[in-house]
Design a protein around this motif. Structure first.
Motif, mmCIF file in Angstrom:
data_model
loop_
_atom_site.group_PDB
_atom_site.id
_atom_site.type_symbol
_atom_site.label_atom_id
_atom_site.label_comp_id
_atom_site.label_asym_id
_atom_site.label_seq_id
_atom_site.Cartn_x
_atom_site.Cartn_y
_atom_site.Cartn_z
ATOM 1 N N HIS A 68 17.725 -5.284 -14.135
ATOM 2 C CA HIS A 68 18.861 -6.159 -14.460
ATOM 3 C C HIS A 68 18.505 -7.105 -15.605
ATOM 4 C CE1 HIS A 68 21.029 -4.491 -11.232
ATOM 5 N NE2 HIS A 68 20.586 -5.260 -10.250
ATOM 6 N N ASN A 72 20.090 -7.584 -19.361
ATOM 7 C CA ASN A 72 20.547 -8.872 -19.888
ATOM 8 C C ASN A 72 19.911 -9.170 -21.242
ATOM 9 O OD1 ASN A 72 22.065 -9.274 -17.577
ATOM 10 N ND2 ASN A 72 20.470 -10.450 -16.539
ATOM 11 N N LEU A 393 25.411 -2.386 -19.737
ATOM 12 C CA LEU A 393 25.916 -1.590 -18.620
ATOM 13 C C LEU A 393 24.874 -0.701 -17.943
ATOM 14 C CD1 LEU A 393 29.477 -0.573 -19.906
ATOM 15 C CD2 LEU A 393 28.860 -2.350 -18.254
ATOM 16 N N GLY A 395 22.023 -1.367 -17.119
ATOM 17 C CA GLY A 395 21.289 -2.168 -16.147
ATOM 18 C C GLY A 395 22.056 -2.394 -14.864
ATOM 19 N N TYR A 396 23.353 -2.032 -14.839
ATOM 20 C CA TYR A 396 24.199 -2.339 -13.686
ATOM 21 C C TYR A 396 24.932 -1.126 -13.125
ATOM 22 C CZ TYR A 396 23.393 -7.232 -14.832
ATOM 23 O OH TYR A 396 22.796 -8.449 -15.071
#
Length: 428
Positions: A68, A72, A393, A395-396
């Motif tokens: 995450h 970021n 995106l 990362g999620y």
């Protein structure tokens, strides 16, 4: 006596090559040094992508620099990149590309070295922002630079070939950094140092051989560029509705390319459990190889098959991108390295083709030569805002959801661009 071959054309112009007889030497020199310069930017840009595999496997840092947080940090970098795209093109129109490009290259080298020296998020945050701003000094100023030495009638082919620089950079940078980091130095930090070394060498070449204009290159007294205000350049970029359309389309196209550039090794590692870090870094090379060919093919098609119309080949490329992105989720679920490699190659062929046409040829053509860097900067700024999603995106979202989102975005770009099918730049 010159034989006519049609209205406004001669036998000589019908056989015209990219390089003119009188200026071939300086044209080749500027083409090569600007090509090398932008390709080299990718060696500091992709260093973080190569380092991610090692960071996520390093227990001393992965409790803080988790997936995450890496997403970021990519988003922060791309925010700086987008802000820089809207800014540096106008500075290049005002002060010339040389000052902007050399300053950006040096800043990127310094930021990359410090990224390799630290593990603290407190330091990663400003360094990634600075890296984004520095990376943005490349594309718009260098597009303006190379286009100043070539007439509009050959720019489709010229910029198509020239645009292989970023495909080559994306192809070579991460594997080189990954090989040095994991096979030689056995530390993810070495990925940053390797990238910084390559860009530092390219900076020296730009300092020695790059010139802003043919007059500069011939060591003549070049007139100083008119000091046009940034607001005026923005108004010029907005004056043509086509520039706005290209900018909005590029916003939807760029996320997919950046997701693979920044997260390709991680996506491969997630799809094929147990794969080695080196293999994960090298599989996305197929994406880059296809990307090197794509700008050449689409540039030739726009000049020769579509009579300087930039929209038709771009729409065809976007249509192909939609199809392969929609199928990629199922392909990655198989865990097959050959199938994943093939899918990445097809994404590279279609994504880089559309990307090159939107970000260089069309932006320069419709922005006019006076404000070429400003228009290109605006278009690339729009694309870079979209690229923030490409970095954030992964990362999620799951791999399946990710590629479906990008397929929908590419479809929307094609629908926005299709009504302009027959538009040609005035210079054509």
């Amino acid at each position: 006596m010159t034989r006519s071959t049609g209205p406004g054309r001669t036998a000589e112009t019908s056989r015209e090559s990219l390089f003119s007889k009188d200026n071939r030497g300086i044209q080749v020199r500027i083409f090569l040094v600007t090509w090398i310069a932008y390709a080299a930017y990718y060696f500091t840009r992709q260093a973080f992508s190569a380092a991610k595999v090692g960071i996520l496997a390093d227990p001393s840092v992965n409790n803080i620099l988790d997936q995450h947080m890496l997403g970021n940090l990519d988003a922060l970098y791309l925010f700086g990149y987008a802000a820089g795209q809207f800014t540096w093109g106008h500075f290049a129109d005002r002060y010339g590309p040389r000052v902007v490009v050399l300053g950006g290259m040096l800043l990127s080298v310094v930021a990359t070295v410090f990224l390799g020296l630290t593990t603290a998020v407190f330091f990663f945050i400003p360094l990634m922002l600075v890296q984004g701003l520095a990376q943005a000094t490349g594309w718009a100023p260098l597009c303006k630079n190379v286009s100043a030495f070539f007439p509009a009638r050959v720019r489709g082919r010229l910029l198509g070939v020239w645009s292989t620089n970023y495909a080559f950079g994306g192809l070579a940078a991460a594997p080189l950094a990954g090989w040095i980091a994991y096979s030689i130095a056995h530390s993810w930090r070495a990925a940053f140092f390797a990238g910084a070394a390559v860009l530092a060498l390219a900076t020296v070449l730009v300092f020695l051989f790059q010139r802003d204009s043919p007059a500069d290159a011939e060591r003549e007294h070049a007139p100083k560029p008119e000091r046009v205000g940034i607001a005026a350049i923005f108004r010029a970029a907005f004056a043509d509705r086509m520039v706005l359309t290209i900018g909005f389309c590029y916003f939807f196209v760029k996320p997919a390319r950046y997701a693979i550039l920044l997260w390709g090794p991680v996506l491969v590692a997630e799809s094929v459990p147990g794969v080695s870090a080196v293999t994960a870094v090298f599989v996305p090379v197929a994406f880059g190889i296809a990307g090197v060919l794509a700008p050449i093919l689409i540039g030739y098609a726009s000049d020769k098959l579509f009579g300087a119309r930039r929209v038709p080949p771009c729409v065809f490329a976007l249509g192909g991108l939609v199809v392969i992105l929609a199928l990629t989720s199922g392909i990655t679920a198989t865990g097959s390295i050959p199938l994943i490699t093939g899918a990445l190659a097809l994404i590279g062929l279609t994504a880089y083709g559309a990307d090159a046409m939107l970000s260089s040829v069309a932006a320069v053509d419709f922005g006019t030569s006076e404000h070429a860097a400003g228009a290109t900067g605006f278009v690339n700024g729009c694309g870079s805002v979209g690229a923030i999603l490409g970095g954030l995106l992964p990362g999620y979202l799951s791999t399946n959801g990710l590629f479906y989102v990008f397929a929908a975005a590419a479809l929307l770009a094609a629908l926005l661009l299709a009504p302009q099918w027959n538009r040609r730049p005035a210079a054509a």
